[in-house]
Motif scaffolding. Structure first.
Motif, PDB file in Angstrom:
ATOM      1  N   ALA A   1       0.831  -1.212   0.000  1.00  0.00           N
ATOM      2  CA  ALA A   1       0.000   0.000   0.000  1.00  0.00           C
ATOM      3  C   ALA A   1       0.864   1.260   0.000  1.00  0.00           C
ATOM      4  O   ALA A   1       0.593   2.208  -0.740  1.00  0.00           O
ATOM      5  N   LEU A   2       1.896   1.265   0.801  1.00  0.00           N
ATOM      6  CA  LEU A   2       2.776   2.432   0.862  1.00  0.00           C
ATOM      7  C   LEU A   2       3.567   2.605  -0.427  1.00  0.00           C
ATOM      8  O   LEU A   2       3.806   3.726  -0.877  1.00  0.00           O
ATOM      9  N   CYS A   3       3.952   1.495  -1.043  1.00  0.00           N
ATOM     10  CA  CYS A   3       4.660   1.534  -2.325  1.00  0.00           C
ATOM     11  C   CYS A   3       3.747   2.122  -3.412  1.00  0.00           C
ATOM     12  O   CYS A   3       4.187   2.950  -4.216  1.00  0.00           O
ATOM     13  N   ILE A   4       2.501   1.717  -3.416  1.00  0.00           N
ATOM     14  CA  ILE A   4       1.539   2.278  -4.376  1.00  0.00           C
ATOM     15  C   ILE A   4       1.368   3.778  -4.126  1.00  0.00           C
ATOM     16  O   ILE A   4       1.307   4.571  -5.065  1.00  0.00           O
ATOM     17  N   GLY A   5       1.312   4.165  -2.868  1.00  0.00           N
ATOM     18  CA  GLY A   5       1.190   5.586  -2.533  1.00  0.00           C
ATOM     19  C   GLY A   5       2.380   6.394  -3.024  1.00  0.00           C
ATOM     20  O   GLY A   5       2.203   7.472  -3.610  1.00  0.00           O
ATOM     21  N   THR A   6       3.597   5.885  -2.830  1.00  0.00           N
ATOM     22  CA  THR A   6       4.771   6.628  -3.301  1.00  0.00           C
ATOM     23  C   THR A   6       4.842   6.628  -4.825  1.00  0.00           C
ATOM     24  O   THR A   6       5.315   7.590  -5.424  1.00  0.00           O
ATOM     25  N   PHE A   7       4.341   5.567  -5.461  1.00  0.00           N
ATOM     26  CA  PHE A   7       4.259   5.541  -6.924  1.00  0.00           C
ATOM     27  C   PHE A   7       3.327   6.661  -7.407  1.00  0.00           C
ATOM     28  O   PHE A   7       3.672   7.412  -8.322  1.00  0.00           O
ATOM     29  N   CYS A   8       2.165   6.761  -6.785  1.00  0.00           N
ATOM     30  CA  CYS A   8       1.205   7.808  -7.169  1.00  0.00           C
ATOM     31  C   CYS A   8       1.792   9.195  -6.976  1.00  0.00           C
ATOM     32  O   CYS A   8       1.625  10.074  -7.832  1.00  0.00           O
ATOM     33  N   LEU A   9       2.496   9.396  -5.869  1.00  0.00           N
ATOM     34  CA  LEU A   9       3.114  10.700  -5.632  1.00  0.00           C
ATOM     35  C   LEU A   9       4.178  11.009  -6.685  1.00  0.00           C
ATOM     36  O   LEU A   9       4.282  12.140  -7.155  1.00  0.00           O
ATOM     37  N   GLY A  10       4.957  10.001  -7.050  1.00  0.00           N
ATOM     38  CA  GLY A  10       5.995  10.206  -8.057  1.00  0.00           C
ATOM     39  C   GLY A  10       5.423  10.576  -9.407  1.00  0.00           C
ATOM     40  O   GLY A  10       5.922  11.482 -10.086  1.00  0.00           O
ATOM     41  N   VAL A  11       4.361   9.893  -9.809  1.00  0.00           N
ATOM     42  CA  VAL A  11       3.733  10.211 -11.099  1.00  0.00           C
ATOM     43  C   VAL A  11       3.045  11.572 -11.022  1.00  0.00           C
ATOM     44  O   VAL A  11       3.115  12.363 -11.970  1.00  0.00           O
ATOM     45  N   ALA A  12       2.407  11.863  -9.906  1.00  0.00           N
ATOM     46  CA  ALA A  12       1.739  13.163  -9.755  1.00  0.00           C
ATOM     47  C   ALA A  12       2.746  14.305  -9.826  1.00  0.00           C
ATOM     48  O   ALA A  12       2.490  15.332 -10.446  1.00  0.00           O
ATOM     49  N   GLU A  13       3.896  14.097  -9.214  1.00  0.00           N
ATOM     50  CA  GLU A  13       4.909  15.152  -9.187  1.00  0.00           C
ATOM     51  C   GLU A  13       5.485  15.419 -10.578  1.00  0.00           C
ATOM     52  O   GLU A  13       5.565  16.570 -11.010  1.00  0.00           O
ATOM     53  N   LEU A  14       5.891  14.367 -11.267  1.00  0.00           N
ATOM     54  CA  LEU A  14       6.645  14.532 -12.512  1.00  0.00           C
ATOM     55  C   LEU A  14       5.851  14.240 -13.778  1.00  0.00           C
ATOM     56  O   LEU A  14       6.298  14.584 -14.874  1.00  0.00           O
ATOM     57  N   GLY A  15       4.686  13.617 -13.653  1.00  0.00           N
ATOM     58  CA  GLY A  15       3.909  13.236 -14.829  1.00  0.00           C
ATOM     59  C   GLY A  15       3.366  14.403 -15.618  1.00  0.00           C
ATOM     60  O   GLY A  15       3.011  14.253 -16.788  1.00  0.00           O
ATOM     61  N   ILE A  16       3.337  15.557 -15.014  1.00  0.00           N
ATOM     62  CA  ILE A  16       2.818  16.742 -15.700  1.00  0.00           C
ATOM     63  C   ILE A  16       3.812  17.302 -16.720  1.00  0.00           C
ATOM     64  O   ILE A  16       3.425  17.903 -17.718  1.00  0.00           O
ATOM     65  N   VAL A  17       5.092  17.071 -16.488  1.00  0.00           N
ATOM     66  CA  VAL A  17       6.129  17.694 -17.317  1.00  0.00           C
ATOM     67  C   VAL A  17       5.996  17.343 -18.802  1.00  0.00           C
ATOM     68  O   VAL A  17       5.986  18.246 -19.641  1.00  0.00           O
ATOM     69  N   PRO A  18       5.873  16.063 -19.170  1.00  0.00           N
ATOM     70  CA  PRO A  18       5.813  15.760 -20.604  1.00  0.00           C
ATOM     71  C   PRO A  18       4.552  16.257 -21.308  1.00  0.00           C
ATOM     72  O   PRO A  18       4.549  16.391 -22.532  1.00  0.00           O
ATOM     73  N   VAL A  19       3.505  16.523 -20.562  1.00  0.00           N
ATOM     74  CA  VAL A  19       2.235  16.942 -21.188  1.00  0.00           C
ATOM     75  C   VAL A  19       1.936  18.421 -20.959  1.00  0.00           C
ATOM     76  O   VAL A  19       0.834  18.886 -21.246  1.00  0.00           O
ATOM     77  N   LEU A  20       2.916  19.155 -20.478  1.00  0.00           N
ATOM     78  CA  LEU A  20       2.697  20.565 -20.146  1.00  0.00           C
ATOM     79  C   LEU A  20       2.229  21.374 -21.354  1.00  0.00           C
ATOM     80  O   LEU A  20       1.324  22.208 -21.225  1.00  0.00           O
ATOM     81  N   THR A  21       2.788  21.124 -22.516  1.00  0.00           N
ATOM     82  CA  THR A  21       2.367  21.895 -23.693  1.00  0.00           C
ATOM     83  C   THR A  21       0.919  21.586 -24.079  1.00  0.00           C
ATOM     84  O   THR A  21       0.211  22.467 -24.579  1.00  0.00           O
ATOM     85  N   THR A  22       0.485  20.372 -23.839  1.00  0.00           N
ATOM     86  CA  THR A  22      -0.909  20.013 -24.109  1.00  0.00           C
ATOM     87  C   THR A  22      -1.843  20.765 -23.158  1.00  0.00           C
ATOM     88  O   THR A  22      -2.893  21.265 -23.572  1.00  0.00           O
ATOM     89  N   ILE A  23      -1.443  20.856 -21.906  1.00  0.00           N
ATOM     90  CA  ILE A  23      -2.241  21.596 -20.921  1.00  0.00           C
ATOM     91  C   ILE A  23      -2.256  23.083 -21.277  1.00  0.00           C
ATOM     92  O   ILE A  23      -3.294  23.752 -21.160  1.00  0.00           O
ATOM     93  N   VAL A  24      -1.124  23.605 -21.729  1.00  0.00           N
ATOM     94  CA  VAL A  24      -1.031  24.993 -22.164  1.00  0.00           C
ATOM     95  C   VAL A  24      -2.085  25.278 -23.231  1.00  0.00           C
ATOM     96  O   VAL A  24      -2.792  26.292 -23.170  1.00  0.00           O
ATOM     97  N   ASN A  25      -2.188  24.376 -24.199  1.00  0.00           N
ATOM     98  CA  ASN A  25      -3.168  24.558 -25.275  1.00  0.00           C
ATOM     99  C   ASN A  25      -4.599  24.491 -24.759  1.00  0.00           C
ATOM    100  O   ASN A  25      -5.458  25.250 -25.208  1.00  0.00           O
TER     101      ASN A  25
END
Length: 167
Positions: free
Chosen positions: A9-33
């Motif tokens: 459960a804690l591993c899944i939680g840290t996975f979610c935090l990691g994706v939440a933190e950095l997952g926005i970077v590759p799609v930032l231009t899409t969000i900009v649009n």
């Protein structure tokens, strides 16, 4: 080796935090649009997450020092859910900034308390192993979650990244 439920459960939680933190970077231009903002304005979504991390730790130090570990972790998990659900449903720049702040607020709390829980719920000679397994969630997020989220976010919708985290 048998993986305890709390470690998973804690591993899944840290996975979610990691994706939440950095997952926005590759799609930032899409969000900009989608939000019709500039790249520097959208960069504040990353800063809002970081500000949430700082505020969350200050909040824990100020109000949660004597709180029950399980309750505090559950509150952190609820903030992860609410922040990422908010990001997936955000309709404008301000909503996204608020959602990113909320989703960042449990980051430090979750990591710190997860390490304490791992140490307390295992045999003394296995505490380091369990903390390492818990942190493996963050590592997996960097190696698998963010690239996969990027692929899905660019192919379908950036909103799915945050929706999957909330789910």
């Amino acid at each position: 080796m048998q993986l305890n439920k709390h470690i998973a459960a804690l591993c899944i939680g840290t996975f979610c935090l990691g994706v939440a933190e950095l997952g926005i970077v590759p799609v930032l231009t899409t969000i900009v649009n989608d939000f019709h903002v500039t790249i520097p304005q959208a960069g504040l979504y990353i800063s809002a997450y970081a500000a949430g991390v700082c505020a969350g730790i200050v909040g824990l130090l100020a109000f949660g020092r004597n709180a029950n570990l399980k309750t505090t972790l559950l509150v952190a998990a609820c903030l992860i859910l609410c922040g990422n659900l908010g990001a997936s449903l955000a309709q404008n720049n301000l909503m996204m900034l608020a959602a990113r702040f909320v989703s960042g607020s449990p980051h430090g709390i979750f990591f710190a308390l997860s390490a304490v829980v791992c140490e307390r719920l295992t045999e003394p000679d296995k505490a380091s192993r369990d903390v390492t397994l818990m942190v493996l969630g963050q590592t997996s997020a960097n190696l698998v979650g963010v690239p996969l989220g990027s692929l899905i976010g660019l192919a379908v919708s950036w909103r799915l990244i945050f929706g999957f985290i909330a789910a």
